[in-house]
Write an enzyme that holds these catalytic residues in place. Structure first.
Site, PDB file in Angstrom:
ATOM      1  N   LYS A  78      28.725 -12.586  -8.036  1.00  0.00           N
ATOM      2  CA  LYS A  78      29.167 -13.386  -9.187  1.00  0.00           C
ATOM      3  C   LYS A  78      28.709 -14.827  -9.011  1.00  0.00           C
ATOM      4  O   LYS A  78      28.510 -15.308  -7.881  1.00  0.00           O
ATOM      5  CB  LYS A  78      30.688 -13.353  -9.368  1.00  0.00           C
ATOM      6  CG  LYS A  78      31.523 -13.975  -8.224  1.00  0.00           C
ATOM      7  CD  LYS A  78      31.799 -15.480  -8.402  1.00  0.00           C
ATOM      8  CE  LYS A  78      32.652 -16.051  -7.272  1.00  0.00           C
ATOM      9  NZ  LYS A  78      32.121 -17.202  -6.590  1.00  0.00           N
ATOM     10  N   PRO A  98      23.732 -12.727  -0.137  1.00  0.00           N
ATOM     11  CA  PRO A  98      23.938 -13.602   1.018  1.00  0.00           C
ATOM     12  C   PRO A  98      25.430 -13.776   1.325  1.00  0.00           C
ATOM     13  O   PRO A  98      26.262 -13.834   0.418  1.00  0.00           O
ATOM     14  CB  PRO A  98      23.302 -14.926   0.572  1.00  0.00           C
ATOM     15  CG  PRO A  98      22.292 -14.522  -0.455  1.00  0.00           C
ATOM     16  CD  PRO A  98      22.893 -13.339  -1.169  1.00  0.00           C
ATOM     17  N   ASP A 111      39.238 -13.428  -5.715  1.00  0.00           N
ATOM     18  CA  ASP A 111      38.105 -13.031  -6.570  1.00  0.00           C
ATOM     19  C   ASP A 111      38.032 -11.519  -6.776  1.00  0.00           C
ATOM     20  O   ASP A 111      37.221 -11.051  -7.570  1.00  0.00           O
ATOM     21  CB  ASP A 111      36.770 -13.464  -5.931  1.00  0.00           C
ATOM     22  CG  ASP A 111      36.494 -14.956  -6.105  1.00  0.00           C
ATOM     23  OD1 ASP A 111      37.103 -15.573  -6.998  1.00  0.00           O
ATOM     24  OD2 ASP A 111      35.657 -15.487  -5.347  1.00  0.00           O
TER      25      ASP A 111
HETATM   26  P1  ATP Z   1      33.799 -16.262  -2.357  1.00  0.00           P
HETATM   27  O1  ATP Z   1      32.836 -16.738  -3.394  1.00  0.00           O
HETATM   28  O2  ATP Z   1      34.736 -15.168  -2.847  1.00  0.00           O
HETATM   29  O3  ATP Z   1      34.508 -17.338  -1.608  1.00  0.00           O
HETATM   30  P2  ATP Z   1      31.664 -15.914  -0.476  1.00  0.00           P
HETATM   31  O4  ATP Z   1      30.480 -15.324  -1.189  1.00  0.00           O
HETATM   32  O5  ATP Z   1      31.643 -17.381  -0.274  1.00  0.00           O
HETATM   33  O6  ATP Z   1      32.960 -15.464  -1.242  1.00  0.00           O
HETATM   34  P3  ATP Z   1      31.651 -13.756   1.367  1.00  0.00           P
HETATM   35  O7  ATP Z   1      30.204 -13.373   1.424  1.00  0.00           O
HETATM   36  O8  ATP Z   1      32.551 -12.891   0.589  1.00  0.00           O
HETATM   37  O9  ATP Z   1      31.815 -15.267   0.912  1.00  0.00           O
HETATM   38  O10 ATP Z   1      32.153 -13.847   2.892  1.00  0.00           O
HETATM   39  C1  ATP Z   1      33.199 -14.670   3.277  1.00  0.00           C
HETATM   40  C2  ATP Z   1      33.708 -14.235   4.640  1.00  0.00           C
HETATM   41  O11 ATP Z   1      34.201 -12.919   4.556  1.00  0.00           O
HETATM   42  C3  ATP Z   1      32.672 -14.239   5.742  1.00  0.00           C
HETATM   43  O12 ATP Z   1      33.248 -14.889   6.843  1.00  0.00           O
HETATM   44  C4  ATP Z   1      32.449 -12.783   6.071  1.00  0.00           C
HETATM   45  O13 ATP Z   1      32.228 -12.580   7.443  1.00  0.00           O
HETATM   46  C5  ATP Z   1      33.746 -12.136   5.652  1.00  0.00           C
HETATM   47  N1  ATP Z   1      33.614 -10.759   5.147  1.00  0.00           N
HETATM   48  C6  ATP Z   1      34.539  -9.813   5.253  1.00  0.00           C
HETATM   49  N2  ATP Z   1      34.146  -8.679   4.675  1.00  0.00           N
HETATM   50  C7  ATP Z   1      32.936  -8.896   4.154  1.00  0.00           C
HETATM   51  C8  ATP Z   1      32.022  -8.096   3.421  1.00  0.00           C
HETATM   52  N3  ATP Z   1      32.289  -6.838   3.120  1.00  0.00           N
HETATM   53  N4  ATP Z   1      30.870  -8.677   3.014  1.00  0.00           N
HETATM   54  C9  ATP Z   1      30.619  -9.964   3.304  1.00  0.00           C
HETATM   55  N5  ATP Z   1      31.435 -10.751   4.008  1.00  0.00           N
HETATM   56  C10 ATP Z   1      32.591 -10.244   4.435  1.00  0.00           C
END
Ligand code: ATP
Length: 291
Positions: free
Chosen positions: A8, A92, A134
């Site tokens: 997203k 990513p 989210d």
């Molecule tokens: P958001 O926008 O919801 O804050 P994000 O894209 O910034 O999410 P994610 O990629 O969801 O961040 O990852 C955030 C943290 O969650 C990382 O520290 C990662 O190690 C952990 N994590 C736990 N499960 C998962 C998963 N299935 N895929 C990716 N990261 C994960």
């Protein structure tokens, strides 16, 4: 079964204040795009086994897909019913693209089918809200306005579809850090979201660029010069509406159409280091909510 778990982007995110529970009250308009992880979900005799193509992602109880499986099993008294989940990661990680939240949402759908639970939309939304702010939005994707800490979701019928170029510098910015750096300047209400909502409903992509907003961006830009470099690359490519998504560091620009997005992305890939990731993406349709 294989499920897609879409990334997203936040086209607008306003922070309204800090709540007594430590979360921030937000109002955000989000859209899922066709950059996706694939989740392969299969039954096994007992236990939860998660594997991931990206070795930086934890596969134990910290993984959101793992947590989703444990939550469903515990909530519905399913004993030690087993599941194996393989995540083919393309989104990513820790980029502001809700990769982990999307994986949790896809796991809820997958287990509902695999274990024939017959859970309805409201059941899934409740479980999703327990897993992360989210996750409820990620259950159905498309375009929506989310309020509260992000878990209260109102879907919009957005007209048309949009194309974007995403640039992801090799940084991990955690949401907690980005939110903690925000300072409230003025008392705000949530009405700022009305303009962008009506622009999306009208499919008025020409006006969209001027409505994009991210309250988290100034602090993240100040700490990480890579954000300005990513924004500069997109702006120099002639893109309008260049903004950081969520807590970053992913940055997107609005492209006139899919062909232009692909051309710009291919040009930018030749100008950044291999550790920077560049994607041409488009709006992904909303998952069928009539469950
Ligand atoms: P958001 O926008 O919801 O804050 P994000 O894209 O910034 O999410 P994610 O990629 O969801 O961040 O990852 C955030 C943290 O969650 C990382 O520290 C990662 O190690 C952990 N994590 C736990 N499960 C998962 C998963 N299935 N895929 C990716 N990261 C994960």
């Amino acid at each position: 079964m294989t499920l897609h778990s879409f990334a997203k982007i936040n086209l607008s995110i306003h922070l309204l204040g800090k709540r007594p529970d430590g979360y921030h009250e937000i109002v955000t308009l989000m859209e899922t795009v066709n950059l996706a992880d694939d989740l392969e979900i299969t039954g096994q005799e007992a236990g939860t086994t998660v594997t991931c193509s990206d070795p930086s992602v934890p596969t134990d109880g910290r993984n959101l897909a793992h947590r989703a499986a444990v939550l469903v099993r515990d909530r519905y008294g399913l004993g030690d019913r087993g599941v194996r989940i393989h995540i083919e990661k393309r989104i990513p990680v820790t980029a502001g693209l809700a990769g982990g939240s999307g994986n949790a949402a896809a796991t809820l759908h997958g287990l509902n089918a695999l274990w024939s639970l017959g859970l309805r939309k409201e059941d899934l939304m409740g479980l999703a809200g327990e897993l992360g702010s989210d996750v409820p939005f990620c259950l159905y994707g498309g375009v929506a306005v989310a309020t509260g800490r992000g878990e209260r979701v109102a879907w919009l019928d957005a007209a048309g579809s949009r194309s974007y170029v995403l640039v992801c510098p090799p940084l991990a910015v955690t949401s907690g850090w980005a939110y903690s750096r925000w300072k409230m300047e003025l008392t705000k209400d949530g009405s700022c979201i009305n303009l962008i909502s009506s622009v999306m409903q009208a499919g008025d992509t020409g006006r969209l660029a001027s409505c994009l907003h991210n309250d988290l961006e100034p602090a993240v830009r100040a700490a990480y010069p890579e954000i300005d470099r990513a924004k500069g690359l997109l702006a120099d490519a002639g893109m309008e509406g260049v903004l950081m998504s969520g807590s970053g560091p992913a940055v997107f620009g609005l492209a006139p159409d899919r062909t232009a997005a692909e051309r710009i992305a291919s040009d930018l890939r030749g100008r950044v280091e291999p550790s920077w990731r560049v994607f041409a993406v488009s709006s992904s349709p909303r998952r069928n909510a009539a469950v």
